[in-house]
Structure formats: structure tokens, C-alpha cells
Design an enzyme around this catalytic site. Structure first.
Site, PDB file in Angstrom:
ATOM      1  N   GLU A  42       0.875  -1.161   0.000  1.00 37.13           N
ATOM      2  CA  GLU A  42       0.000   0.000   0.000  1.00 37.13           C
ATOM      3  C   GLU A  42       0.920   1.220   0.000  1.00 37.13           C
ATOM      4  O   GLU A  42       1.829   1.318   0.837  1.00 37.13           O
ATOM      5  CB  GLU A  42      -0.877   0.002   1.261  1.00 37.13           C
ATOM      6  CG  GLU A  42      -1.881   1.129   1.210  1.00 37.13           C
ATOM      7  CD  GLU A  42      -2.762   1.234   2.448  1.00 37.13           C
ATOM      8  OE1 GLU A  42      -2.746   0.310   3.288  1.00 37.13           O
ATOM      9  OE2 GLU A  42      -3.461   2.250   2.550  1.00 37.13           O
ATOM     10  N   ARG A 273       5.212 -12.945   9.549  1.00 36.00           N
ATOM     11  CA  ARG A 273       5.889 -11.704   9.195  1.00 36.00           C
ATOM     12  C   ARG A 273       7.248 -11.641   9.883  1.00 36.00           C
ATOM     13  O   ARG A 273       7.488 -12.318  10.876  1.00 36.00           O
ATOM     14  CB  ARG A 273       5.035 -10.498   9.561  1.00 36.00           C
ATOM     15  CG  ARG A 273       4.830 -10.313  11.052  1.00 36.00           C
ATOM     16  CD  ARG A 273       3.772  -9.283  11.378  1.00 36.00           C
ATOM     17  NE  ARG A 273       4.100  -7.949  10.914  1.00 36.00           N
ATOM     18  CZ  ARG A 273       3.405  -7.291   9.974  1.00 36.00           C
ATOM     19  NH1 ARG A 273       2.351  -7.819   9.421  1.00 36.00           N
ATOM     20  NH2 ARG A 273       3.752  -6.094   9.616  1.00 36.00           N
ATOM     21  N   LYS A 283       4.549   0.690   9.816  1.00 38.62           N
ATOM     22  CA  LYS A 283       4.583   1.959   9.084  1.00 38.62           C
ATOM     23  C   LYS A 283       4.122   3.111   9.960  1.00 38.62           C
ATOM     24  O   LYS A 283       4.664   4.201   9.881  1.00 38.62           O
ATOM     25  CB  LYS A 283       3.681   1.871   7.863  1.00 38.62           C
ATOM     26  CG  LYS A 283       4.342   1.199   6.688  1.00 38.62           C
ATOM     27  CD  LYS A 283       3.430   1.335   5.500  1.00 38.62           C
ATOM     28  CE  LYS A 283       3.463   0.082   4.669  1.00 38.62           C
ATOM     29  NZ  LYS A 283       2.315  -0.044   3.804  1.00 38.62           N
TER      30      LYS A 283
HETATM   31  P1  ATP Z   1       2.744  -2.279   8.142  1.00 41.24           P
HETATM   32  O1  ATP Z   1       2.151  -3.254   9.096  1.00 41.24           O
HETATM   33  O2  ATP Z   1       4.156  -1.932   8.414  1.00 41.24           O
HETATM   34  O3  ATP Z   1       1.892  -1.068   7.921  1.00 41.24           O
HETATM   35  P2  ATP Z   1       1.600  -3.488   5.862  1.00 41.24           P
HETATM   36  O4  ATP Z   1       1.434  -4.946   5.887  1.00 41.24           O
HETATM   37  O5  ATP Z   1       0.381  -2.717   6.140  1.00 41.24           O
HETATM   38  O6  ATP Z   1       2.810  -3.065   6.767  1.00 41.24           O
HETATM   39  P3  ATP Z   1       1.712  -3.348   3.038  1.00 41.24           P
HETATM   40  O7  ATP Z   1       2.121  -2.222   2.186  1.00 41.24           O
HETATM   41  O8  ATP Z   1       0.290  -3.754   3.012  1.00 41.24           O
HETATM   42  O9  ATP Z   1       2.164  -2.979   4.495  1.00 41.24           O
HETATM   43  O10 ATP Z   1       2.637  -4.608   2.777  1.00 41.24           O
HETATM   44  C1  ATP Z   1       2.942  -5.093   1.508  1.00 41.24           C
HETATM   45  C2  ATP Z   1       3.310  -6.538   1.622  1.00 41.24           C
HETATM   46  O11 ATP Z   1       4.411  -6.695   2.499  1.00 41.24           O
HETATM   47  C3  ATP Z   1       2.172  -7.344   2.183  1.00 41.24           C
HETATM   48  O12 ATP Z   1       2.011  -8.506   1.402  1.00 41.24           O
HETATM   49  C4  ATP Z   1       2.598  -7.651   3.578  1.00 41.24           C
HETATM   50  O13 ATP Z   1       2.100  -8.884   4.001  1.00 41.24           O
HETATM   51  C5  ATP Z   1       4.124  -7.668   3.470  1.00 41.24           C
HETATM   52  N1  ATP Z   1       4.723  -7.315   4.743  1.00 41.24           N
HETATM   53  C6  ATP Z   1       4.515  -6.191   5.464  1.00 41.24           C
HETATM   54  N2  ATP Z   1       5.200  -6.217   6.617  1.00 41.24           N
HETATM   55  C7  ATP Z   1       5.881  -7.396   6.617  1.00 41.24           C
HETATM   56  C8  ATP Z   1       6.778  -8.037   7.533  1.00 41.24           C
HETATM   57  N3  ATP Z   1       7.107  -7.471   8.701  1.00 41.24           N
HETATM   58  N4  ATP Z   1       7.275  -9.245   7.203  1.00 41.24           N
HETATM   59  C9  ATP Z   1       6.961  -9.824   6.035  1.00 41.24           C
HETATM   60  N5  ATP Z   1       6.123  -9.290   5.134  1.00 41.24           N
HETATM   61  C10 ATP Z   1       5.584  -8.095   5.411  1.00 41.24           C
HETATM   62 MG    MG Z   2      -1.175  -4.149   4.700  1.00 44.08          MG
END
Ligand code: ATP
Ligand code: MG
Length: 550
Positions: A42, A273, A283
Site C-alpha cells: 500500500e 511476518r 509503518k
Molecule cells: P505495516 O504493518 O508496516 O503497515 P503493511 O502490511 O500494512 O505493513 P503493506 O504495504 O500492506 O504494508 O505490505 C505489503 C506486503 O508486504 C504485504 O504482502 C505484507 O504482508 C508484506 N509485509 C509487510 N510487513 C511485513 C513483515 N514485517 N514481514 C513480512 N512481510 C511483510
Molecule cells: Mg497491509
């Protein structure tokens, strides 16, 4: 919540994992001939180390099995998304060394199709417009242990729901007045199956579709459709989406029945994760660090972002090794930060030429070395790689050495410079310390003329200490940034646990050829790995883990 315990994962390559087994089974049964994955960020922040794990996994699998990985911006939430983030994400994925070719997509490109799917769900009796207030909806949603209750609007006619939904789209209702909900089962033990909202009214300007829409799809509705449109075979996501999988499958089944999406349908697979000690990988918290000025921007070398890592001197290859080493698992754990640092050290050890750098300089004068005389010492660029050759390093009567390499009154066991003791100036001569001059803050010594490294006489002088140096006359004075962990706690919650000493700026004396060498990353002997960042040098990582628990 209590902090999860750190699990040190060291040096075990994980070449097999459960996702690979699923893929291999699908290929063996001819369910698909090639695989297609996606990395779906995102655009509401910069990518962090957790994303690197997901990127390496999603882009790595099609490299192994044949197929492709899409880069897809999941931009269904207009309020927090920006072009700046899109640009930074593109740069970061490229930097990690992955390519998506023509497979660059935006979820917002499918808004028309998602809308069409929603009308189909209404018409086929699988969705309805609910006009309860948010509070009323919450009250009838039930709990984790008790089922929910039906909305009084649940059985409104298809015609009425369709009319209201179109009015929502046309801007005839206020934000929050209605939502479109999937019609599944309010008594389901899985709360996500209790008629989840799939569209809401939100007057917000989108970074790509501007003001075309005032209704936006919910993430849980949009994501399966994005996957199906792009013919994703394996939709890999993090564990918190496990409870969403029944809805993911339910939705795509309904749309497949209606001929809106094609089989085989994508399969959602969850993995744990990445969590790391001493950093936050959320984030929301990273945005706070930037916005409140606790760091110097998203690419501050202390930030656990890929933009920060790049300036810190972490390498794409180091991240890929790290992803391989930590592997993929089905249960959450916390990886020790030193595992990441080890991967960087290992890679930098292979690629970084050696240089001499005096980080905390004190002057050394060789009293019996002729004034004005200069020599060029032959210094190997990498001790294990003779093929990298040697470089000339100027030597003269006055040198910079590390302050800690001299003790006027030596402590027990100290074998570097102290009055009366002999040490070798690395790649140069053996010297005898003759004293220290307080007024000029200068260490004095004499040298043995026949002790030069690489000459027959060199072996005659057996000394314990071997110290590095830089000729004062030739030295390159530069600013060096020493970075340490951004948080002082192993499991930090947020800014209250910031390490106040995470950045130190020092004035140093470097080997002259560092002034304009074409390489950017080096090992400063005895000090660690450094990267040139504009006019300064940033320390990437020390040679050894200084945080290891004793
Ligand atoms: P955050 O929790 O930091 O806001 P998010 O999951 O909302 O992260 P996205 O932009 O939706 O951020 O993530 C893009 C991809 O990266 C998704 O498929 C998500 O599952 C993966 N991802 C995000 N954080 C991690 C992590 N700590 N370890 C592995 N994969 C991750
Ligand atoms: Mg997400």
C-alpha cells in the site's frame, strides 16, 4: 502484551519451506504450468526490512519455478496514499535487484471492475446495502465467542439495495450513511464472515482517480479481486490474514459462479511476518519517527527502511541472504538483529576493499626518520584476495594513529604502544615508543630501519602489536557517522525507547586514496564496514557484534 522472546537464527540456510511444497504440488498436478505471485504494497509509507522479506519471497519463487511476480500498488485507501510513496517503493524494489517487466499494476485501475462485481453480488442475492449507523453495526456484530444478529436491512429487496448502491456511487448520500455488505452468515463463528462491509462512502481525493469515486472498496474485498484479475496463482500474505481466507475464497467462488473471474482461483497462503529485535517495523511508528523529527527523514541510515539501509551501506545481496536464512514459517517469532548484520558483514567481507582509517587520531612522530622523506608502502587491498592487488600508501615522519593504541601507563596485558614497547606499523616499520609529549599531545618513537614489511629484515622483529596509521601530511580529513541501534530496548514499543546515542559524528583522518576512489564501500581495518555517503562516511556495521550478550 508481553514481549516475544528473541530466537537467534544463525547460519542455517532454509532451502525448503512449506510454500515451495504447495507450489511444487500445484505444478505436479498441472493445476498451473507457471506460477504468478505479487508484491502488493500500500503506497502509504516507505518499505521496511519486513517488506524486503516479502519481496525476496514473492520475486524469488517465480525465479525458481518459472513465472512472474507483479508489482501491484494496493491503493484502495485514498486518504493515506501518495505518489511520493509510489516512487520510493519502485526505487526500493529495483534496488533489491528485482524486476517486474510490464507487470506493474494499481488496484485503483480495477475500481470499475470492482464496482461491477459489487452490482453482481447484489443482483445475485450475495450483498445488500445496510443503513445502520456504525454503532448499530458494531452492536449486532457479536463477539469472538457469540454470533451476531441480523441487520433490519438485511432482507431489503435486491432492487432497493441496487438503487441505494447506485445512489451511493452518485454522491447522493453522506459519508457513513450506508455501506454495502456481503450477505453471508451473521452467526458464523468467524467474525470476518458475518456480513463484512465491502464498500463504504468516503469523499476523499485519490492519488490516481482524483474525485471520480466517492465510494471505495474495502481492502478485504478488493484484494482477492485484484489477485483474480491478474491471474495470481499464489497470493502470499502475512499470518494476520489467516482469518480472512474464508472470505477470500467465498468471494472468488461467487464471482467465478457469475463468470466474472476465471478458474483456477488464486490461493491465499499465509506466512509469519518478519519481526526483528531493536527496531519497529510498523509503518505507523516509522511515520511518527519521521514526522516528529526523531530521525533525519525516511532515508536516515538508522531507519529500518530500505531507503535508509541503502545509505547505511546494507547491500541488496545481504538482504537476499538474510531472507533465505530466516526462511518462511507459519508461526511468529522475533529474529535477532545480529542475524541481519551478519549477512551484511559476510557480503561486505567479500566485496569491500580494505583501507586504513584513524577514527580517533593522535599524532605520532618518528624521531629518527628523516624530515621531508616520503615512502610508498605496498598495501594489499584484500588479505584473502591477492588478485585485487596492492596500492601505494604514503608514509612519512609524522603519522596519525588511534588514541587507544597508546597508553602512557599501560594497563596489565596491554601490548600496543607504551614507552619502551615495540609495535609494528601495519605494512610499514617496527617502532619503539620513546615517550609522550603532553604540550603537543604527541606520541614519540624511533623506527628500526631494516624492519620494513616485505623485506628480509622484517621477520627478525617479533612484536605483538600491529597498529594502523595515516601520514599526517597526506591524510584525508573526513567526517564519519557512527551509527548504533535506533532503539535501546530489544523489544521497543515506540519513541519512548529510542537510543539517544544512535548517531555520533566524528572528525577522522583517512588514507588519502579515499578522497577520490571509485568504490563506495570499504572495510576500515579494525573498525568495520563503511560507505561513502555524499562527502562523509557512514559506518554500516562493526567487524564484530558489539551487542552480543555477555
Ligand atoms: P505495516 O504493518 O508496516 O503497515 P503493511 O502490511 O500494512 O505493513 P503493506 O504495504 O500492506 O504494508 O505490505 C505489503 C506486503 O508486504 C504485504 O504482502 C505484507 O504482508 C508484506 N509485509 C509487510 N510487513 C511485513 C513483515 N514485517 N514481514 C513480512 N512481510 C511483510
Ligand atoms: Mg497491509
Amino acid at each position: 502484551m508481553s514481549a516475544p522472546s528473541a530466537k537467534p537464527v544463525k547460519n542455517e540456510a532454509s532451502t525448503s519451506n512449506f510454500i515451495r511444497q504447495i507450489i511444487e504440488a500445484g505444478l505436479a498436478s498441472k493445476k498451473h504450468a507457471k506460477i504468478r505471485t505479487r508484491f502488493p504494497p500500500e503506497p502509504n509509507g516507505y518499505l521496511h526490512f519486513g517488506h524486503a522479506k516479502s519481496i525476496c519471497l514473492n520475486f524469488g519463487l517465480p525465479q525458481t519455478y518459472g513465472g512472474a511476480c507483479n508489482l501491484r500498488f494496493d491503493d484502495t485507501n485514498p486518504e493515506k496514499e501518495e505518489q511520493e510513496y509510489v516512487d520510493s517503493i519502485i526505487e526500493a524494489v529495483q534496488w533489491l535487484g528485482f524486476h517486474w517487466g510490464s507487470n506493474l499494476h494499481f488496484a485503483s485501475d480495477y475500481f470499475d471492475f470492482m464496482y461491477k462485481c459489487a452490482e453482481y453480488l447484489i443482483k445475485s442475492g450475495h450483498a445488500y446495502v445496510d443503513s445502520q449507523s456504525a454503532g448499530e453495526m458494531r452492536a449486532t456484530r457479536g463477539s469472538l465467542t457469540a454470533g451476531g444478529g441480523d441487520s433490519p436491512y438485511r432482507n431489503r429487496t435486491t432492487e432497493e439495495s441496487l438503487r441505494l448502491f447506485r445512489e451511493m456511487r452518485d454522491g447522493e448520500h453522506a459519508d457513513g450513511a450506508h455501506v454495502l455488505r456481503a450477505k453471508i452468515d451473521m452467526a458464523s463463528p468467524n467474525i470476518n464472515m458475518r456480513d463484512p462491509a465491502i464498500y463504504r462512502i468516503k469523499r476523499a481525493t485519490h492519488h490516481r482517480t482524483a474525485d471520480k469515486w466517492c465510494i471505495y472498496p474495502m481492502y478485504t474485498y478488493a484484494h482477492p479481486i485484484e489477485d483474480a484479475v491478474e491471474r495470481i496463482t499464489h497470493s502470499i500474505c502475512t499470518l494476520e490474514f489467516e482469518d480472512q481466507r474464508p472470505f477470500y475464497d467465498w468471494l472468488l467462488e461467487r464471482l467465478a459462479e457469475g463468470g466474472l473471474v476465471e478458474r483456477p482461483l488464486p490461493q491465499q497462503i499465509e506466512f509469519a511476518r518478519l519481526n526483528l529485535t531493536y527496531v519497529v517495523l510498523s509503518k505507523r511508528k516509522l511515520i511518527q519517527l519521521v514526522e516528529e523529527g526523531h530521525v533525519d527523514g525516511w532515508d536516515d541510515p538508522r531507519m529500518p527502511t530500505l531507503a535508509g539501509a541503502r545509505r547505511r551501506g546494507y547491500t541488496p545481496e545481504g538482504f537476499r541472504r538474510f531472507a533465505e536464512r530466516v526462511g518462511v514459517a507459519k508461526s511468529n517469532s522475533v529474529i535477532d538483529f545480529s542475524v541481519l548484520e551478519d549477512c551484511m558483514r559476510e557480503h561486505l567481507n567479500e566485496i569491500a576493499p580494505r583501507r586504513m582509517a584513524v577514527l580517533d587520531p593522535v599524532r605520532l612522530v618518528i624521531e629518527n626518520y628523516p624530515e621531508g622523506k616520503e615512502e610508498l608502502m605496498d598495501v594489499p587491498n584484500h588479505p584473502q584476495k591477492p588478485e585485487w592487488g596492492k596500492r601505494p600508501v604514503p608514509f612519512s615522519r609524522e603519522l596519525w594513529i588511534e588514541r587507544e593504541d597508546f597508553q602512557e601507563t599501560p594497563q596489565k596485558g596491554y601490548f600496543r604502544l607504551f614507552p619502551g614497547n615495540d609495535v609494528r606499523l601495519r605494512y610499514g616499520y617496527v617502532i619503539k615508543c620513546t615517550g609522550y609529549d603532553n604540550a603537543t599531545d604527541t606520541v614519540r618513537c624511533t623506527y628500526y630501519e631494516d624492519s620494513k614489511s616485505g623485506t628480509p629484515g622484517a621477520d627478525k622483529c617479533k612484536v605483538k602489536g600491529n597498529i594502523h596509521w595515516v601520514s599526517t601530511k597526506h591524510a584525508y580529513a573526513a567526517e564519519v557517522h557512527l551509527y548504533d541501534r535506533l532503539f535501546k530496548l530489544e523489544h521497543p514499543e515506540g519513541i519512548e525507547h529510542l537510543n539517544p546515542e544512535s548517531k555520533k559524528v566524528i572528525a577522522t583522518q583517512l588514507e588519502p586514496n579515499l578522497r577520490d576512489s571509485k568504490e563506495t564501500q570499504f572495510q576500515f581495518e579494525r573498525h568495520g564496514y563503511f560507505i561513502r555517503d555524499h562527502g562523509e562516511f557512514n559506518r554500516t556495521v562493526t567487524l564484530r557484534d558489539s551487542w552480543a550478550k555477555s
